[in-house]
Structures are given as C-alpha cells and as structure tokens.
Design an enzyme around this catalytic site. Structure first.
Site, PDB file in Angstrom:
ATOM      1  N   ASP A 112       0.863  -1.174   0.000  1.00 12.18           N
ATOM      2  CA  ASP A 112       0.000   0.000   0.000  1.00 12.18           C
ATOM      3  C   ASP A 112       0.907   1.232   0.000  1.00 12.18           C
ATOM      4  OD1 ASP A 112      -2.488   1.478   0.520  1.00 12.18           O
ATOM      5  OD2 ASP A 112      -3.169  -0.401   1.419  1.00 12.18           O
ATOM      6  N   ASP A 219      -2.917   4.616  -2.435  1.00  9.09           N
ATOM      7  CA  ASP A 219      -3.918   5.259  -1.583  1.00  9.09           C
ATOM      8  C   ASP A 219      -4.235   6.666  -2.118  1.00  9.09           C
ATOM      9  OD1 ASP A 219      -5.227   4.948   1.129  1.00  9.09           O
ATOM     10  OD2 ASP A 219      -4.107   6.769   1.554  1.00  9.09           O
ATOM     11  N   GLU A 278      -6.602   4.233  -5.762  1.00 13.71           N
ATOM     12  CA  GLU A 278      -7.875   4.411  -5.063  1.00 13.71           C
ATOM     13  C   GLU A 278      -8.463   5.747  -5.496  1.00 13.71           C
ATOM     14  OE1 GLU A 278      -9.548   4.691  -0.483  1.00 13.71           O
ATOM     15  OE2 GLU A 278      -7.729   5.708  -1.124  1.00 13.71           O
ATOM     16  N   HIS A 355     -11.085  -2.741   3.423  1.00 14.73           N
ATOM     17  CA  HIS A 355     -10.940  -2.450   4.856  1.00 14.73           C
ATOM     18  C   HIS A 355     -11.668  -1.176   5.270  1.00 14.73           C
ATOM     19  CE1 HIS A 355      -8.196   0.130   2.833  1.00 14.73           C
ATOM     20  NE2 HIS A 355      -7.941   0.789   3.938  1.00 14.73           N
ATOM     21  N   ASP A 356     -12.296  -0.484   4.328  1.00 19.47           N
ATOM     22  CA  ASP A 356     -12.958   0.793   4.628  1.00 19.47           C
ATOM     23  C   ASP A 356     -14.478   0.682   4.595  1.00 19.47           C
ATOM     24  OD1 ASP A 356     -10.587   2.230   4.931  1.00 19.47           O
ATOM     25  OD2 ASP A 356     -10.515   2.819   2.825  1.00 19.47           O
TER      26      ASP A 356
HETATM   27  O1  TEU Z   1      -8.975   5.939   2.138  1.00 19.61           O
HETATM   28  C1  TEU Z   1      -9.243   7.098   1.434  1.00 19.61           C
HETATM   29  C2  TEU Z   1     -10.658   7.570   1.477  1.00 19.61           C
HETATM   30  O2  TEU Z   1     -10.869   8.732   1.324  1.00 19.61           O
HETATM   31  C3  TEU Z   1     -11.786   6.709   1.590  1.00 19.61           C
HETATM   32  O3  TEU Z   1     -12.278   6.329   0.454  1.00 19.61           O
HETATM   33  C4  TEU Z   1     -12.065   6.012   2.827  1.00 19.61           C
HETATM   34  O4  TEU Z   1     -12.977   4.970   2.590  1.00 19.61           O
HETATM   35  C5  TEU Z   1     -12.620   6.949   3.854  1.00 19.61           C
HETATM   36  O5  TEU Z   1     -13.001   6.192   4.952  1.00 19.61           O
HETATM   37  C6  TEU Z   1     -13.758   7.793   3.381  1.00 19.61           C
HETATM   38  O6  TEU Z   1     -14.457   8.397   4.390  1.00 19.61           O
HETATM   39  C7  TEU Z   1      -7.641   5.602   2.341  1.00 19.61           C
HETATM   40  C8  TEU Z   1      -7.537   4.351   3.169  1.00 19.61           C
HETATM   41  O7  TEU Z   1      -8.101   3.292   2.454  1.00 19.61           O
HETATM   42  C9  TEU Z   1      -8.175   4.581   4.509  1.00 19.61           C
HETATM   43  O8  TEU Z   1      -8.155   3.432   5.304  1.00 19.61           O
HETATM   44  C10 TEU Z   1      -7.428   5.704   5.182  1.00 19.61           C
HETATM   45  O9  TEU Z   1      -8.049   6.041   6.378  1.00 19.61           O
HETATM   46  C11 TEU Z   1      -7.335   6.939   4.294  1.00 19.61           C
HETATM   47  O10 TEU Z   1      -6.918   6.631   2.983  1.00 19.61           O
HETATM   48  C12 TEU Z   1      -6.334   7.906   4.821  1.00 19.61           C
HETATM   49  O11 TEU Z   1      -5.042   7.441   4.534  1.00 19.61           O
END
Ligand code: TEU
Length: 610
Positions: A112, A219, A278, A355-356
C-alpha cells in the site's frame, strides 16, 4: 495502435494480455489476519504461514495493507517511517521472506503506497513544523490564519476533513495552519514541491521495488494536486463551519502530470510495476478514463467507489446517516462500470469489500438466517466472479464473514473515522442524530471488516492464542455458527468451497467472465440481477441470473426464457454451468425459470450433444 502499458509476461500466464487482468487479488489487513506471536495483532509471519491457504483458494496477487512504522492512529495509513516495519507486524527481514515466499508460489505481492500524507510523527513533518525557514517547510501545506469580523482566528478555508472537523490544524510554534484532508495527525504532503516528490519516489517506492515487491495499491491517488488558490467551498450545509470541498483538492489541476511522472520515473523503469489507484469522489466515466487509458501511461486500474458508497449519506457530513437504496441502483452502477471499457483502451477492477467498508454479505446480502447468509454469500461470489475486470477479494469475504452483531456497542468500534462521526453526533446533543449515526455505523463502519479473521471455532477463532486479548473482538459467528475456515474446508459445498469453484471457472471461462462484453437484462427489476456476458472473439455467451431476494423469483413471469436470453442458435442448448444451491437443494430446479431465495445460476451456450 495505442502503446500499451503492459507488464512483460514473465510468467507466461496469459498470451497477449498483462497478467494482472486475469489475476485474482486478495487484500490482507495485517492487524486482523493471523497472529503468530500471541500479542493480539496479526503479523507478517502469520500471513506467510497462510500463503498456501491463499494459493489453494486461487489467489494470484496479495495486496498487503500498510505494515510500515506508524503510531497507528489510522491503522498504518499514518506512516512515520516508510522504510521500517511496525514492530507488531514483524521486521524488514520478514517482508523479504514474504516477498520470496509469494514468488516461490508463483504469486505476487503489492504494498500500500500512502503518499498523500504522512504521520505527524514522520521526521519530514517534524522538520517542516520546526520553523518557517526549514528546508522542508514547503514539503507540507502551510497557510496563515484568517480572522472573522470579531477578530477570532479561523482556518484558511472552510473545508471539512474526512474524519469530521476542519482540514486545518493550528501550529502554535510557527503560527500557521497545516492542511490535512484526513486526521490532524495526517498532514498532507506538498506535491507541488519537486524535491518532495523526488523523496516520495525514492524513499517510499524505489526502496520497496528494489526489495522485489511487484507494485502498489496507491492510496488516495487523485488527491495529490490541490487547487493552489485555496478558495472556500460553497455552503452545502448551512450553519456548519466545515463544508464538503472535494472539488478543491480532488482531481486537481496537476494530478495527471504528477501521476504520469510517477509512472515514468518509477513504475515503468521497474518493469512496469503494477499500479491500482484508489479513486474516490470520481463517479463519471469521463473523469476516470484519463487515469486508466493505456495510452495515457498513468495507472493500470483504479477502484471506483459509486457502488461501495451505496447507503452512505455522501462522503462527508452525514456519511453514517444510512440511506436505503433499491437494487436497481446497485445494478445501474455495476452496469456503468462494466460497459465503461467498451471501445476504450482502459481497464477496471471488480470488488465489493475492502478495509474501509462494512461486509458485503451484511450490506448487499441477507444475514437474517443461516440459509440466507449462505445463499447470499454465494450469490455475491457468483456476481463478483462473473464480472469483467480484475477481481479483488478482501480477507474473510471468501468465508462470508459478516458485520459485527447489532447488539455490540460503540465500545467495540475502534476506527478513527467511526469515532469522529460518533463524537460529532454526541456533541450535537441531538439524540435522534446519535441513534441514527449508531445505526449507520452498524451497517457501514470501517470496523466491521477489521474484526479478526475466523480460522477455526476455538476461543479466539484461531486468529491468536486462546488466552490472548485480540486488538478487536472476535465475531461470535466463529463459534456459534461454524463461520470459520476449518469448518468450511471440511464441507466442499461451503461458501469457501464455492469461492474456489467460482475462481476456477472464472479462469477457465476468462474470455467471458474476465474479459467479456456485459449486457444488462431487466435493469429495473428490484429482485433479480440478470446479465449476459459475451466472449468478444468466440461469440460464446453466459447468462448470469442472481436472485437478490429472500423470495422465490420466476424468470418466466418476466417474459425471459433462458435459451432466448442466452441467444441460443439452432443446434445450441443452454446448459447450467453452476448454481449456488447445495446438491440436496437442487431437486426440481430442472425448471430453469424459477430461482430459489438467494440463489444464483450461470448458464452457458453449448453445441447440442457436445
Ligand atoms: O482511504 C481514502 C478515502 O478517502 C476513503 O475512500 C475512505 O474509505 C474513507 O473512509 C472515506 O471516508 C484511504 C484508506 O483506504 C483509509 O483506510 C485511510 O483512512 C485513508 O486513505 C487515509 O489514509
């Protein structure tokens, strides 16, 4: 013809296509996968010990979520040293072993890449905040205060951050604000500064590519270029100090230049190391295309979020105020991205968990009974396994892991985003808002997917030692409902067994499932998801019929017959390739027009008698 952005076919997996189109990716969240040393956190040796499980499942590429040195305020998405491994996860030597162990099994490993921001404990930020004249001052984004008419200090803009609160934090020492799109502990790097960009390429990318990793999940890939005039965002929520402002920092003016530079300077020279970005807040195909058109030489593929965001109240304020939606909306998003590729030189991803987000079976399926849980987990498998694009699975999806039980309280939620929204609701003093936020968290919180992996039915589900307190509570279903790998391995018709079969068929019929053209039938139907996948060269077809409901559904009453939908020509017949039903449940399904509750089926056209 466009100069294709291809990996070499080092492994000879596929003919003229790069390996990553047909490959099955599997995301590992290191804290929650497998603990080898009894500290309650998963680790890299634990992951290595289960690589054979992944290989056996049909996984080709492992994406490992951040395992770097970090204060873990956002579970490693706040990195304080890109070249060190977080102690609880292991050592650099463990990562070297992981790389070698993947490669020994003809698997690949991607890491990542989190370079929109660092932790505030990263030495770069410590230097940057030390004085206005420090050479690294400009590696982050600093701005002077504004003052309201009463002379109160206010942030440089009214932008709202992801985890609630403003995107700016005041630094007393140097009397300026720094920008952070996420937590205040995650200051944004300043990509406008060329030496900062070069440090990112060298210290965070080449360092790991030199050690042998095969690429990166990148990311927040579209947030490196911000508008540099820093205007206020329009008021969407009157009376709120902080407003959604994605258009100020997402897909900004120099974003394509930055990504192309990264591709050209780093990824291409490393044998076109893999890149999957992403790409949130970017719902239009016309916006996505420049990122993934092969001719543009930016990214191999991206995660687009329209479907995964279903049910949220937007990305910012109100995200966890759950909004019900009809199945037709979900299907429309899928159809948009399935047809996105047609007539372009682009590629795309298929995924329904990470994971989000909450677990797919709890969001898109049905966990109200064991039978519906199993049927819907398998139907989701069939849905994902037959879509065009590169398939990404998230750990535990293959055994149908679920959201936390509804009875668990807020104390089981650990995620900084959940905390931000919950505390904001509490601070509002509005009981209704608190209750609604809690309800939304129960469906959508990032915590659900972070529960310990369920390996067996022992006290801690085999995730860690029986007497250890794991960092998050183990789901009761591991013991109560046999929802674990061990039980499912002993049952060929389990969700796990079904995933294995689907992944095999996905490869065998790659021309249809991975690469085929998508044709949507009954788009308005609120119970059935029906589509045809067609092989572009062979003209071979598959009819996928998925019952996304707990009632029996008849195709015939909708005017559809299998052979006709499949376009069987003379001398051809429709044959059932697979159904989600167990053998003993199949009696009577000869009538192909009726689908059982939460049943999925695929038919393929064959020459009669073949
Ligand atoms: O997520 C980025 C992000 O903006 C999202 O899409 C995420 O789902 C967020 O919860 C939206 O409200 C990435 C990572 O996947 C996430 O786990 C991190 O917290 C974030 O970056 C910050 O690095």
């Amino acid at each position: 013809m466009a100069d294709q952005l291809h990996h070499d076919n080092q492994d000879g997996w596929v003919g003229k296509e790069p390996y990553w189109k047909d490959a099955v990716f599997y995301q590992v969240y290191p804290a929650s996968f497998k603990d080898s040393n009894g500290d309650g956190w998963g680790d890299i040796p634990g992951l290595i010990s289960e690589l054979d499980y992944l290989r056996d499942l049909g996984v080709d590429v492992v994406w490992l979520s951040p395992m770097f040195e970090s204060p873990q305020k956002d579970m490693g998405y706040d990195i304080s040293d890109y070249q060190a491994v977080y102690d609880r996860y292991g050592t650099l030597a463990d990562v070297d072993t992981l790389i070698a162990s993947c490669h020994d099994r003809n698997m690949k490993l991607i890491l990542d890449l989190v370079v929109n921001h660092t932790s505030d404990e990263h030495p770069w930020f410590k230097e940057s905040r030390s004085s206005k004249t420090n050479p690294k001052r400009d590696w982050y984004i600093w701005k002077p205060a504004r003052y309201d008419p009463d002379g109160n200090r206010i942030p440089p803009t009214n932008w709202r951050s992801y985890f609630a609160g403003p995107t700016w934090t005041w630094d007393d020492n140097t009397q300026e604000y720094y920008l952070h799109l996420y937590g205040s502990f995650q200051p944004d790097l300043n990509w406008e500064n060329p030496s900062c960009r070069e440090a990112i390429y060298q210290d965070t990318m080449r360092f790991w590519l030199d050690r042998g990793v095969d690429g990166f999940r990148i990311d927040t890939v579209n947030k490196y270029s911000k508008r540099t005039d820093f205007p206020d965002a329009p008021i969407t929520f009157p009376g709120q100090p902080n407003q959604p402002a994605a258009e100020m920092w997402c897909n900004g003016p120099r974003i394509h230049e930055f990504i192309r530079e990264m591709q050209e300077k780093v990824l291409t020279p490393y044998n076109h190391a893999l890149s999957v970005g992403e790409l949130s807040n970017t719902p239009l195909p016309s916006q996505v295309l420049p990122y993934v058109s092969a001719a543009n030489r930016e990214l191999d593929m991206v995660f687009e979020f329209s479907m995964i965001r279903l049910g949220t109240g937007g990305a910012f304020h109100g995200k966890y105020l759950y909004q019900p939606y009809p199945l037709s909306e979900l299907k429309a998003h899928v159809a948009t991205w399935q047809t996105f590729l047609e007539g372009t030189d682009a590629w795309h991803t298929v995924f329904c968990e990470n994971h989000d987000n909450g677990r797919a079976v709890s969001r898109f399926g049905d966990t109200s009974s064991h039978k519906n849980w199993e049927g819907s987990a398998k139907t989701i498998a069939l849905w994902q396994g037959t879509l065009t694009g590169t398939l990404f699975l998230y750990q535990g999806q293959e055994i149908g892991m679920m959201n936390m039980p509804r009875g668990w309280g807020i104390e089981e939620y650990k995620d900084c985003e959940s905390m931000g929204f919950y505390e904001e609701a509490v601070a509002s003093g509005d009981q209704d808002r608190i209750a609604k936020t809690m309800d939304g968290l129960r469906i959508l919180a990032r915590d659900h997917s972070r529960l310990p992996f369920q390996w067996d039915g022992s006290a801690n589900a085999g995730f860690t030692g029986e007497n250890v307190v794991p960092w998050m509570r183990v789901h009761d279903s591991a013991f109560e409902d046999g929802l674990n790998v061990k039980a499912q391995k002993e049952d060929e018709e389990s969700v796990l067994g079904f995933y294995k079969t689907v992944l095999k068929l996905r490869k065998e019929y790659g021309e249809l499932f991975v690469h085929g053209a998508f044709r949507h039938l009954l788009p308005e139907d609120e119970a059935l998801f029906v589509y045809v996948k067609e092989g572009v060269e062979s003209g071979r077809r598959a009819l996928v019929v998925l019952n996304f409901s707990a009632e029996e559904q008849a195709l015939s009453s909708r005017g559809v017959t299998v052979a006709r939908a499949l376009g069987c020509e003379e001398g051809e017949e429709a044959r059932l390739l697979i159904t989600t039903l167990r053998e003993r449940e199949r009696l009577g399904i000869e009538s192909p027009e009726r689908l059982r509750p939460w049943e999925g089926r695929v038919y393929v056209n064959f020459a009669e008698g073949a």
